[in-house]
Every structure is written in structure tokens, then in C-alpha cells.
Write a protein that holds these residues in place. Structure first.
Motif, mmCIF file in Angstrom:
data_model
loop_
_atom_site.group_PDB
_atom_site.id
_atom_site.type_symbol
_atom_site.label_atom_id
_atom_site.label_comp_id
_atom_site.label_asym_id
_atom_site.label_seq_id
_atom_site.Cartn_x
_atom_site.Cartn_y
_atom_site.Cartn_z
ATOM 1 N N ASP A 3 6.380 29.931 -58.528
ATOM 2 C CA ASP A 3 5.096 29.814 -58.061
ATOM 3 C C ASP A 3 4.793 29.685 -56.719
ATOM 4 O OD1 ASP A 3 4.489 26.633 -57.436
ATOM 5 O OD2 ASP A 3 5.915 26.832 -59.115
ATOM 6 N N ILE A 5 3.606 27.359 -54.560
ATOM 7 C CA ILE A 5 3.889 26.044 -54.279
ATOM 8 C C ILE A 5 5.354 25.927 -54.205
ATOM 9 C CG2 ILE A 5 3.776 23.529 -54.696
ATOM 10 C CD1 ILE A 5 1.211 24.203 -53.415
ATOM 11 N N ARG A 67 -0.328 22.071 -50.306
ATOM 12 C CA ARG A 67 -1.631 22.024 -50.840
ATOM 13 C C ARG A 67 -1.973 23.606 -50.999
ATOM 14 N NH1 ARG A 67 -2.749 20.833 -45.807
ATOM 15 N NH2 ARG A 67 -4.635 21.349 -44.856
ATOM 16 N N LEU A 68 -2.942 23.810 -52.034
ATOM 17 C CA LEU A 68 -3.364 25.025 -52.283
ATOM 18 C C LEU A 68 -4.866 25.063 -51.717
ATOM 19 C CD1 LEU A 68 -2.834 25.846 -56.221
ATOM 20 C CD2 LEU A 68 -1.975 27.238 -53.996
ATOM 21 N N GLU A 69 -5.144 25.927 -50.851
ATOM 22 C CA GLU A 69 -6.387 26.386 -50.148
ATOM 23 C C GLU A 69 -6.769 27.747 -50.514
ATOM 24 O OE1 GLU A 69 -6.053 26.159 -45.883
ATOM 25 O OE2 GLU A 69 -6.065 23.960 -46.021
ATOM 26 N N VAL A 73 -1.042 28.646 -49.465
ATOM 27 C CA VAL A 73 -0.589 27.474 -49.557
ATOM 28 C C VAL A 73 -0.599 26.977 -47.953
ATOM 29 C CG1 VAL A 73 1.325 26.086 -49.920
ATOM 30 C CG2 VAL A 73 0.937 27.966 -51.529
ATOM 31 N N ARG A 92 -0.163 28.251 -42.804
ATOM 32 C CA ARG A 92 -0.900 28.778 -44.115
ATOM 33 C C ARG A 92 -0.206 30.136 -44.606
ATOM 34 N NH1 ARG A 92 -4.701 26.495 -41.173
ATOM 35 N NH2 ARG A 92 -5.915 24.783 -42.158
ATOM 36 N N GLU A 94 0.807 32.956 -47.573
ATOM 37 C CA GLU A 94 0.275 33.830 -48.588
ATOM 38 C C GLU A 94 1.695 34.244 -49.207
ATOM 39 O OE1 GLU A 94 -1.747 38.168 -49.288
ATOM 40 O OE2 GLU A 94 -1.434 37.396 -47.343
#
Length: 112
Positions: A3, A5, A67-69, A73, A92, A94
Motif C-alpha cells: 500500500d 504508506i 500521512r495520507l493527503e 502520502v 509528498r 504519489e
């Protein structure tokens, strides 16, 4: 398949090894890393990562929990010690199919 993260956490673990190939291993072959310069492709990204240990000196990178935005991530970080002591920013990522396909670095101030 990992996944997003987990993929990013694996990458952050690789940064602590100091091995540019390990740092670039979680990037897709056609990934893009955007800092002050854009690095296109895993080989160019590995070339960038080859400069990181020298620039860090005896400093370490401390990472916040990823953390997810939305679809990205985000990871805040700060350099502790070495010539870049106090430098900070947020990366950040992708992630697609368990690989990093894009990364954008936003610095809070100057670069290290």
C-alpha cells in the motif's frame, strides 16, 4: 502489492542506509522527483540520492509519521546535526502499484 504508506515507509528506511541504490529502489523506472531541479527516471533519481550522504555529513534525517493527503502520502522531515542542521520540509509522494511514481519536495527554508 504494497500500500502507499508501506511503500513510503520502506523508502524512508532505505534513506537511513545511505545506499543510493536502496534509496531509489522504491521508485518506478519512469518516476519523477521534483526539488529545485526535476529528476526524471530511477537512474537520475539514484544519481541525486548519491549526493545525499555527502551533503548530510554526520547529520540525520528525522521523519514524521507518513500521512495520507488525498491521493498523496506526505512526510514532514527535519535534519538534525551536520551541515544542514535545522533544514526541514515536507515530501509528498504519489504511489501506484506499490512504487513511487512522483515525489515533490517542499522546503521550509533553504536547502542542505
Amino acid at each position: 502489492m504494497r500500500d502507499p504508506i508501506t511503500t513510503v515507509k520502506d523508502h524512508l528506511d532505505a534513506i537511513h542506509t545511505g545506499d543510493p541504490k536502496a534509496m531509489a529502489a522504491d521508485y518506478a523506472a519512469d518516476a519523477v522527483l521534483v526539488r529545485d531541479v526535476t529528476y526524471q527516471g530511477r537512474d537520475a533519481i539514484a544519481g541525486y540520492f548519491a549526493t545525499v550522504p555527502v551533503r548530510l555529513g554526520d547529520g540525520l534525517v528525522e521523519f514524521a509519521e507518513p500521512r495520507l493527503e488525498g491521493a498523496l502520502v506526505a512526510v514532514a522531515w527535519k535534519l538534525v546535526g551536520g551541515p544542514g542542521d535545522g533544514t526541514s520540509g515536507t515530501d509528498r509522494f504519489e504511489v501506484a502499484d506499490g512504487m513511487i511514481v512522483g515525489q515533490t519536495v517542499t522546503l521550509d527554508g533553504g536547502d542542505f
